[in-house]
Design a protein around this motif. Sequence first.
Motif, mmCIF file in Angstrom:
data_model
loop_
_atom_site.group_PDB
_atom_site.id
_atom_site.type_symbol
_atom_site.label_atom_id
_atom_site.label_comp_id
_atom_site.label_asym_id
_atom_site.label_seq_id
_atom_site.Cartn_x
_atom_site.Cartn_y
_atom_site.Cartn_z
ATOM 1 N N VAL A 1 1.342 5.487 -0.585
ATOM 2 C CA VAL A 1 0.701 6.914 -0.604
ATOM 3 C C VAL A 1 1.565 7.817 -1.635
ATOM 4 C CG1 VAL A 1 -0.291 6.921 1.468
ATOM 5 C CG2 VAL A 1 2.150 7.705 1.242
ATOM 6 N N LYS B 1 0.843 -1.119 -0.023
ATOM 7 C CA LYS B 1 -0.122 0.002 -0.060
ATOM 8 C C LYS B 1 0.762 1.212 -0.030
ATOM 9 C CE LYS B 1 -4.120 2.347 2.125
ATOM 10 N NZ LYS B 1 -5.192 2.117 3.000
ATOM 11 N N ALA C 1 2.581 3.352 2.786
ATOM 12 C CA ALA C 1 1.576 3.752 3.814
ATOM 13 C C ALA C 1 1.940 3.641 5.385
ATOM 14 C CB ALA C 1 0.299 3.316 3.394
ATOM 15 N N ASN C 2 1.608 4.382 6.078
ATOM 16 C CA ASN C 2 1.728 4.219 7.428
ATOM 17 C C ASN C 2 3.180 3.730 8.071
ATOM 18 O OD1 ASN C 2 -1.137 4.062 7.912
ATOM 19 N ND2 ASN C 2 -1.089 2.172 7.123
ATOM 20 N N PRO D 1 -3.840 7.233 -1.817
ATOM 21 C CA PRO D 1 -3.424 6.047 -1.480
ATOM 22 C C PRO D 1 -3.965 4.836 -2.196
ATOM 23 C CG PRO D 1 -5.122 6.591 0.086
ATOM 24 C CD PRO D 1 -5.198 7.512 -0.848
ATOM 25 N N TYR E 1 -11.158 6.294 0.747
ATOM 26 C CA TYR E 1 -10.531 7.555 0.870
ATOM 27 C C TYR E 1 -10.743 8.478 -0.124
ATOM 28 C CZ TYR E 1 -6.365 11.073 0.627
ATOM 29 O OH TYR E 1 -5.756 11.954 0.528
#
Length: 288
Positions: free
Chosen positions: A121, A119, A250-251, A218, A186
Amino acid sequence: MRIRLIFSLKNKGAYLPFHHQYILAQFLKGLIVKGGREEFFNYNYFNFSGLKGQTKVSRSGLHYYSSLVTLVLSSPNEDFLDYLLEQVFKTPKIELGNLIISPEYTEKESEPELEASNKFVCISPLVLLTPTFDDDSGKRFINPDTDEFSDLLYESTLTRMERSGWYSQEQMESFYKFQVVPDMNYVNKLKEQQKKFARIYSVYDMDVKYEVRGYTLPFTLYAAHEVQDFVFKCGLGAFTHKGFGMLDLANNSPSQRTEPYKFKREGFVPYKSRQQDQSRSTDEDEQE
């Protein structure tokens, strides 16, 4: 390899336009040519983010208030990155739009473990279409939740990978598994809030101005490890060498994955992770 280039900001409160990738692209291209190494004049396998820092929004654009601002540079070619950074540090005073900045030091990001699906972004806008002269097709909106969105990214990625010459024909034929799945929760949430995830951006190619549509959202990419590695280092989509399509996981906490790199202004002592103040504050969603 991904490098964070940290600048000190000399005139707090100065601003850049919301969509300032073309300013950064012109600045970096000028340095590449100024350095004199002709093998890099048309080198396209690099990518860079927008300028990150603590910002406030006005009608003029993004006003920067942090002591330090950061630009992320990425390329598989360490020699190219070192050449570019060398030119940056030969320029003690840099004017970008209304900002006056000075290069201070660099950090190398640790390489993450990429999986068969990741994942991502967007830390700079993702462009799907390359326009032609006197043609508005580059501004066409394509719904992220369609096969066309994923197919265009697949075609541009495989074309760039093949042109690089880094992969055998057998490898290229094995890269047929490719799917971009946007986070539609999102996207729909932004729509409900009347915020945008797709905007029109200016890009200059051979001194000709084009307008293209860029997406900031994302998504999960399903692809071979080599493809994941390529887009993470070289960007995804069109105009990646002009600062579009830069990705991050992501994250992924930005404060726990760097180490000092070669370049540092003499006499400058970085204070502890101060640049992390700026990390993600310049979010496209805040640019309304």
